[in-house]
Design an enzyme around this catalytic site. Structure first.
Site, PDB file in Angstrom:
ATOM      1  N   GLN A 290       0.833  -1.036   0.115  1.00  0.00           N
ATOM      2  CA  GLN A 290      -0.151   0.203   0.106  1.00  0.00           C
ATOM      3  C   GLN A 290       0.887   1.239  -0.025  1.00  0.00           C
ATOM      4  O   GLN A 290       0.424   2.165  -0.750  1.00  0.00           O
ATOM      5  CB  GLN A 290      -1.066   0.094   1.293  1.00  0.00           C
ATOM      6  CG  GLN A 290      -2.097   1.047   1.125  1.00  0.00           C
ATOM      7  CD  GLN A 290      -3.128   0.342  -0.064  1.00  0.00           C
ATOM      8  OE1 GLN A 290      -3.284  -0.759  -0.219  1.00  0.00           O
ATOM      9  NE2 GLN A 290      -3.376   1.436  -0.825  1.00  0.00           N
TER      10      GLN A 290
ATOM     11  N   HIS B  80       2.073   3.050  -3.319  1.00  0.00           N
ATOM     12  CA  HIS B  80       1.232   3.970  -4.086  1.00  0.00           C
ATOM     13  C   HIS B  80       1.604   5.117  -4.356  1.00  0.00           C
ATOM     14  O   HIS B  80       1.429   5.853  -5.327  1.00  0.00           O
ATOM     15  CB  HIS B  80      -0.367   3.884  -3.710  1.00  0.00           C
ATOM     16  CG  HIS B  80      -1.019   2.571  -4.143  1.00  0.00           C
ATOM     17  ND1 HIS B  80      -1.501   2.446  -5.529  1.00  0.00           N
ATOM     18  CD2 HIS B  80      -1.637   1.468  -3.410  1.00  0.00           C
ATOM     19  CE1 HIS B  80      -2.038   1.204  -5.582  1.00  0.00           C
ATOM     20  NE2 HIS B  80      -1.954   0.812  -4.539  1.00  0.00           N
TER      21      HIS B  80
ATOM     22  N   GLU C  30      -9.958   2.239   3.678  1.00  0.00           N
ATOM     23  CA  GLU C  30     -10.490   1.988   2.138  1.00  0.00           C
ATOM     24  C   GLU C  30     -10.009   0.314   2.158  1.00  0.00           C
ATOM     25  O   GLU C  30     -10.938  -0.421   1.569  1.00  0.00           O
ATOM     26  CB  GLU C  30      -9.237   2.434   1.326  1.00  0.00           C
ATOM     27  CG  GLU C  30      -9.448   2.172  -0.199  1.00  0.00           C
ATOM     28  CD  GLU C  30      -8.295   2.902  -0.994  1.00  0.00           C
ATOM     29  OE1 GLU C  30      -8.399   2.561  -2.302  1.00  0.00           O
ATOM     30  OE2 GLU C  30      -7.089   3.111  -0.388  1.00  0.00           O
ATOM     31  N   HIS C  31      -9.057  -0.191   2.787  1.00  0.00           N
ATOM     32  CA  HIS C  31      -8.806  -1.763   2.573  1.00  0.00           C
ATOM     33  C   HIS C  31      -8.562  -2.045   3.969  1.00  0.00           C
ATOM     34  O   HIS C  31      -7.762  -1.502   4.791  1.00  0.00           O
ATOM     35  CB  HIS C  31      -7.563  -2.017   1.739  1.00  0.00           C
ATOM     36  CG  HIS C  31      -7.644  -1.538   0.442  1.00  0.00           C
ATOM     37  ND1 HIS C  31      -6.956  -0.319   0.047  1.00  0.00           N
ATOM     38  CD2 HIS C  31      -8.121  -2.005  -0.795  1.00  0.00           C
ATOM     39  CE1 HIS C  31      -6.827  -0.083  -1.366  1.00  0.00           C
ATOM     40  NE2 HIS C  31      -7.681  -0.871  -1.719  1.00  0.00           N
TER      41      HIS C  31
ATOM     42  N   ASP D 280      -6.876  -5.549  -5.899  1.00  0.00           N
ATOM     43  CA  ASP D 280      -6.315  -4.613  -6.667  1.00  0.00           C
ATOM     44  C   ASP D 280      -6.308  -4.878  -8.258  1.00  0.00           C
ATOM     45  O   ASP D 280      -6.464  -4.175  -9.093  1.00  0.00           O
ATOM     46  CB  ASP D 280      -4.959  -4.050  -6.455  1.00  0.00           C
ATOM     47  CG  ASP D 280      -4.984  -3.008  -5.258  1.00  0.00           C
ATOM     48  OD1 ASP D 280      -5.932  -2.454  -5.064  1.00  0.00           O
ATOM     49  OD2 ASP D 280      -3.836  -2.655  -4.860  1.00  0.00           O
TER      50      ASP D 280
ATOM     51  N   HIS E 120     -53.362  19.197  -3.833  1.00  0.00           N
ATOM     52  CA  HIS E 120     -53.019  17.598  -3.746  1.00  0.00           C
ATOM     53  C   HIS E 120     -54.219  16.950  -3.666  1.00  0.00           C
ATOM     54  O   HIS E 120     -54.285  15.794  -3.880  1.00  0.00           O
ATOM     55  CB  HIS E 120     -51.855  17.586  -2.543  1.00  0.00           C
ATOM     56  CG  HIS E 120     -50.554  17.782  -3.102  1.00  0.00           C
ATOM     57  ND1 HIS E 120     -50.209  18.994  -3.502  1.00  0.00           N
ATOM     58  CD2 HIS E 120     -49.451  16.916  -3.223  1.00  0.00           C
ATOM     59  CE1 HIS E 120     -49.103  19.056  -3.669  1.00  0.00           C
ATOM     60  NE2 HIS E 120     -48.558  17.719  -3.464  1.00  0.00           N
TER      61      HIS E 120
END
Length: 429
Positions: A256, A259, A323-324, A357, A416
């Site tokens: 990770q 990245h 996220e993960h 991924d 209405h």
């Protein structure tokens, strides 16, 4: 990597540790605002100018067509072609299973309600092409868009130094049946898809990750075009106990970290020994990475948390909302019911985040920066809308009339009420 003891932290300290929202950068905001204004005003001319300025290429046209993509795709190595085929097959299978038709519901006698799915007609996909080649992102975005039935799919990706795209993206386009890739990157790509230019079609929703400029453009243009989700630097949180393998943990954290320098890798462990062994492994494995400098900066921005049990681990994880989320334990099934906030979850010691991924089938476009508390990752649902329908028989109208008339009068909306009453009177129901 800094190590915290969870029991020594106050609620405010936990909140601060978990708060990784990036403060607005006025310089980036002003630059993106200018780019958006120029694209809106000058259209294609602005795109050509930004390609020269940012990508250092002089483009003859803003897209590659089917024949050009086919020629570029021919250069793909056979091994990479096979890998992309397998990944596509798995992603397609997983997302096709998300298609479903809802049943009609008779809420009361003669009153039938239901929902039907309609694809978003025009979807814009942004596939980054800066420091890394990302055919996986192309597959993750385009596959559900195609399955959902989007009529027009606009793909933007930055040009390479030769003014083309790479063979991997070209092959993905061929495999997916997409006949054009627009050679546009950065905030200008987002602006082009949001407003449309002489060449680039305007879309209704934009998908895909990107750098700070891309993210800022998506956020600034939300009043003009829908976006998939707020985005930020990529992240992983790993929960581990004594059954975990420190070498595996280090590899997951570093995967990770590579990245980007602003990525974050968090280890939450029930054992001091596991944390110490993992930090040792990180140092060993880091030296072998081609993106060592990037990963090292990210690791310096990361941390570990010592907890006493899984309950504390999940308290922290749900506040962080990763996220993960990797559950690196043989006892992961005991923890799963306690997961509240996470983008995508990886269970056990043989499920690295890398599989998600690339090729397991799940989507890797996921909420970051704590947005997993409110957002889901990209799926078929992201590319469709749900439209409600209702149909009443005369008996159904009679059955529901009094309820509607009473509520309409209570709200002071005579019109209405009349829309119901006039039908009852004229048809003598």
């Amino acid at each position: 990597m800094k190590v915290y003891n969870y029991r020594d932290l106050s609620k405010l300290e936990v909140y601060n540790i978990c708060s990784r929202q990036i403060e607005d950068d006025d310089e980036i905001k002003n630059r993106v605002k200018e780019i958006i204004a120029q694209v809106k005003l000058q259209g294609d001319n602005a795109i050509f100018n930004y390609a020269k300025q940012f990508d250092k290429v002089i483009l003859e046209k803003l897209f590659l067509d089917k024949d050009e993509l086919s020629a570029i795709a021919a250069a793909i190595p056979e091994e990479a072609k096979t890998a992309i085929n397998v990944a596509f097959s798995n992603i397609k299978k997983f997302h096709q299973a998300q298609l479903n038709k809802e049943e009609k519901v008779e809420t009361m006698s003669g009153v039938v309600c239901w929902r039907e799915t309609r694809a978003i007609e025009k979807a814009g996909l942004y596939v980054p092409g800066g420091s890394a080649v990302l055919p996986s992102t192309f597959l993750m975005l385009a596959t559900p868009a195609i399955i959902a039935g989007c009529k027009e799919i606009v793909v933007c990706s930055p040009p390479q130094k030769d003014g083309k795209t790479n063979c991997y993206l070209a092959y993905c386009a061929q495999l997916l049946g997409i006949d054009k890739i627009y050679l546009i990157g950065g905030a200008q790509a987002i602006a082009a898809m949001a407003y449309g230019t002489e060449t680039v079609p305007r879309v209704y929703k934009i998908f895909g990750p990107g750098n700070k400029y891309v993210t800022m453009a998506k956020m600034m243009l939300q009043k003009r075009v829908a976006i998939d989700m707020p985005a930020g630097p990529s992240e992983v949180l790993v929960v581990a106990d004594e059954t975990a393998n420190p070498a595996f943990l280090a590899a997951d954290l570093l995967a990770q970290a590579e990245h980007g320098a602003d990525s974050q890798s968090v280890l939450v462990a029930t054992s001091t020994k596991i944390i110490e062994q993992t930090i040792t492994q990180i140092a060993k494995q880091l030296a072998k990475l081609s993106r060592k400098e990037v990963a090292e900066k990210a690791i310096n921005n990361s941390f570990a948390v010592l907890v006493s049990n899984f309950a504390e681990a999940m308290e922290f994880s749900n506040e962080y909302a990763p996220e993960h989320l990797i559950l690196a334990t043989e006892h992961h099934q005991l923890i799963v019911p306690n997961i509240v906030n996470a983008g995508s979850v990886f269970l056990g010691n043989f499920t690295p985040e890398s599989v998600g991924d690339y090729a397991s089938g799940t989507n890797h476009t996921l909420p970051t920066s704590g947005f997993a508390k409110a957002y889901s990752g990209v799926s078929i649902d992201a590319f469709v809308k749900k439209i409600t329908f209702q149909e009443l028989s005369e008996i159904g109208l009679k059955n529901i009339a009094k309820t509607v008339e009473t509520l309409a009068l209570a709200e002071g909306l005579d019109g209405h009420k009349n829309a119901v009453t006039i039908r009852l009177q004229q048809n003598s129901i």
